[in-house]
Design a protein around this motif. Structure first.
Motif: not given
Length: 178
Positions: A15-34
């Motif tokens: 896991v790296h900081k790029g993964h965290i950024s992608v997750i943060q951005e994706t959570l702006k588009e969805v209510d929940e993330l699998v």
């Protein structure tokens, strides 16, 4: 009201900081993330040095470190199967329902597209540095890899002797070539 749930798949080695950024951005588009930990059955190779469980531990601690609300995500191991054409069915059997897939992997995109499941290529953040390949390369060369990963991931990697593991795997694979 139906919740909008996405599926993000990544190997996360580590896991790296790029993964965290992608997750943060994706959570702006969805209510929940699998969040699917891809190739969860693979470990102890230079490309996949960490176990599925170790990657889940890294990601859980990193998401906590970045104060990402745990009620908004699920982390699941996703093992590969030998037949690509059956993989999407395998994934949908293992995951909660989702409306969109987020993946930068062209094979993953193609497989979901063939099943008429929409996908989005998430934005990449400083991809030259924030890639598992680069983090692992730096670990092998005793270069500054720590700045690329969350502090919690550094702690997990120390706990599991991850750097020594990668360096040992590299020695083993070189000796096999001789």
């Amino acid at each position: 009201m139906n919740e909008k749930r996405g599926l993000l798949i990544g190997r996360m080695q580590p896991v790296h900081k790029g993964h965290i950024s992608v997750i943060q951005e994706t959570l702006k588009e969805v209510d929940e993330l699998v969040i699917g930990i891809g190739s969860a059955e693979k470990s102890h190779t230079l490309s996949n040095p960490f176990t599925g469980g170790e990657r889940i531990l890294m990601l859980t601690k990193a998401l906590r470190e970045y104060n990402i609300d745990p009620s908004r995500y699920y982390i699941l191991p996703l093992e590969d199967i030998a037949c690509n054409s059956l993989w999407v069915g395998h994934v949908t059997m293992l995951t909660p329902p989702f409306c969109r897939v987020y993946s930068g992997n062209s094979l993953v995109q193609q497989l979901f597209q063939e099943e008429n499941i929409p996908y989005t290529q998430p934005p990449l953040f400083n991809r030259t540095e924030y890639s598992g390949t680069e983090v692992r390369r730096r670990m092998l060369n005793n270069d500054n890899w720590e700045k690329l990963v969350p502090n919690s991931v550094i702690k997990v990697l120390k706990e599991i002797n991850g750097i020594q593991r990668i360096q040992k795997l590299n020695q083993k694979e070189i000796s096999e070539l001789v």
